[in-house]
Design a protein around this motif. Sequence first.
Motif: not given
Length: 84
Positions: A60-68
Motif C-alpha cells: 500500500l502506498p501509505v505516502h499517498l494515503s488520505a487516511k491516518v
Amino acid sequence: MEKPTPTRFSVLPENEAAAVAYLKERGYPPMASEKDGDGLIVLIFKALPDDEMFGLVQALPVHLSAKVGILMGDRPPFTPRPNT
C-alpha cells in the motif's frame, strides 16, 4: 477462522492514478474504486486470507494515503497480527 473481507484504501482524487500504478507494479491492482461521501477515492481490493494480507499491506502506498490509519477486519489500525 474469520471469513476474509475486502480491503479498502483511501486516496485523494488527484492521487488515484499514481496509487493504482504503484499497486499494479507490486502485484496488487485494486478490483474496483468508488468515491465516498467525503470526496475521497476508495480503492477496493479482493478479500485475502490473513496469511496473504501482509503482502498487500506492505504494497500500500501509505505516502499517498488520505487516511491516518489502516483498518484490517475488526482490529484497531496498525495492530500487529495476533499469534495463532
